[in-house]
Write a protein that holds these residues in place. Structure first.
Motif, short mmCIF file in Angstrom:
data_model
loop_
_atom_site.label_atom_id
_atom_site.label_comp_id
_atom_site.label_asym_id
_atom_site.label_seq_id
_atom_site.Cartn_x
_atom_site.Cartn_y
_atom_site.Cartn_z
N PRO A 246 0.82 -1.23 0.00
CA PRO A 246 0.00 0.00 0.00
C PRO A 246 0.84 1.27 0.00
O PRO A 246 0.48 2.27 -0.63
CB PRO A 246 -0.82 -0.14 1.29
CG PRO A 246 -0.89 -1.60 1.54
CD PRO A 246 0.43 -2.13 1.10
N PHE B 146 -10.80 5.34 0.91
CA PHE B 146 -9.51 5.52 0.25
C PHE B 146 -9.40 6.81 -0.56
O PHE B 146 -8.31 7.16 -1.01
CB PHE B 146 -9.24 4.34 -0.69
CG PHE B 146 -10.08 4.35 -1.95
CD1 PHE B 146 -9.56 4.86 -3.12
CD2 PHE B 146 -11.37 3.87 -1.94
CE1 PHE B 146 -10.32 4.89 -4.28
CE2 PHE B 146 -12.14 3.89 -3.09
CZ PHE B 146 -11.62 4.40 -4.27
N VAL C 5 -6.87 9.33 0.66
CA VAL C 5 -5.49 8.87 0.50
C VAL C 5 -5.04 9.03 -0.96
O VAL C 5 -3.95 9.54 -1.23
CB VAL C 5 -5.37 7.39 0.95
CG1 VAL C 5 -3.96 6.86 0.65
CG2 VAL C 5 -5.68 7.26 2.42
N THR D 241 -4.38 1.63 3.09
CA THR D 241 -5.69 1.30 2.57
C THR D 241 -5.56 0.98 1.10
O THR D 241 -4.54 1.28 0.47
CB THR D 241 -6.70 2.44 2.81
OG1 THR D 241 -8.01 2.01 2.45
CG2 THR D 241 -6.33 3.66 1.98
N ILE E 291 -5.93 1.67 -2.54
CA ILE E 291 -6.25 2.71 -3.50
C ILE E 291 -6.23 2.17 -4.93
O ILE E 291 -6.38 2.92 -5.88
CB ILE E 291 -5.29 3.91 -3.38
CG1 ILE E 291 -3.85 3.52 -3.76
CG2 ILE E 291 -5.33 4.50 -1.97
CD1 ILE E 291 -2.90 4.70 -3.85
#
Length: 277
Positions: free
Chosen positions: A74, A182, A185, A203, A205
């Protein structure tokens, strides 16, 4: 296991380069305490295997490597998202309509209005991806299927790395509802407001290709032939469907994810066969 260590090394270099260049800062506690704990317990697996505890060492090592991949990838996705390439949602939506005559947002909205309980069940199945890999790896080592366990972990790591790499070229938001928070982010990585590699950035994405579909396919392959394997294969077939309803994804995302899984399993089997020889 060697290919997994190699993928971790590459991901670690990407993260290290981003931090060393000053493009990103990092959470000292996460990288220090958590990183040290993972390295320490991984190191213990080698003498445990030498002392004859091969099964337990395999379970521990594979789970620790899985967690390491789950942390690094991530962060790699966030770093690569700073390329800020054009959002691909219009193209992905057009592909869905042209190839399948499918409007995911309208379809899911109609199902959610007609059956809220169905959507809640789909959320439960979708979230089972966070539990199933640990269960499967433990079962494989306990039933003396170590080669399949390492093949699964290799395929999983390769598939995740491929999904992260492609997502940097095809960034997308999908369509609501979303199972994960997400958007902030992804937006932060793209506009420069997110420059701290910390827990909130862990998370998903990646929209295209969808790793949930790839993961479900790899889990189904791993459970094949095990006690209760048919039920778990069915569960993972439903997981692919659940990503359509609650994961915010286009149909083409899931098809691409299944293609990634097929390629990853094929490549991992070849790598493990060479290592065994």
């Amino acid at each position: 296991m060697l290919p997994v260590y190699g993928i971790i090394a590459i991901a670690g270099l990407v993260v290290s380069a981003a931090i060393a260049s000053g493009a990103f800062d990092y959470d000292r506690e996460l990288f220090g305490t958590t990183g040290f704990a993972l390295a320490f317990f991984l190191a213990l697996c080698f003498p445990a295997r030498w002392l004859g505890f091969a099964g337990l060492a395999g379970i521990a090592e594979s789970i620790l490597l899985f967690l390491t991949v789950a942390i690094l990838m991530p962060f790699c996705a966030v770093i690569l998202a700073t390329s800020n390439l054009p959002i691909a949602d219009p193209a992905l939506s057009a592909i869905d309509r042209a190839l399948f005559g499918f409007d995911r947002h309208a379809f899911v909205a109609s199902v959610a209005a007609a059956s809220p309980g169905f959507i809640r069940a789909m959320i439960w199945v979708y979230n089972s991806l966070t539990v199933q890999p640990f269960l499967l790896l433990a079962i494989l080592f306990l039933t003396r299927r170590a080669v399949r366990a390492w093949t699964l972990l290799t395929a999983w790591s390769c598939a995740l790395a491929l999904c992260v790499a492609v997502s940097a070229l095809v960034p997308a938001y999908g369509t609501p509802p979303y199972a994960l928070e997400f958007i902030a982010v992804l937006d932060g990585a793209r506009d420069g407001s997110l420059r701290l590699l910390a827990a909130p950035a862990l998370t998903g994405i990646v929209t295209f290709p969808r790793f949930h579909a790839a993961g479900a396919a790899m889990l189904a392959w791993g459970f094949h032939g095990l006690p209760g394997g048919r039920a778990m294969i069915a569960l993972n077939a439903v997981m692919v469907v659940s990503a359509l309803f609650v994961g915010g994804h286009y149909l083409i995302d899931l098809i691409a994810g299944l293609g990634v899984a097929a390629a990853a399993i094929w490549g991992a089997k070849r790598m493990q066969a060479r290592l065994v020889r």
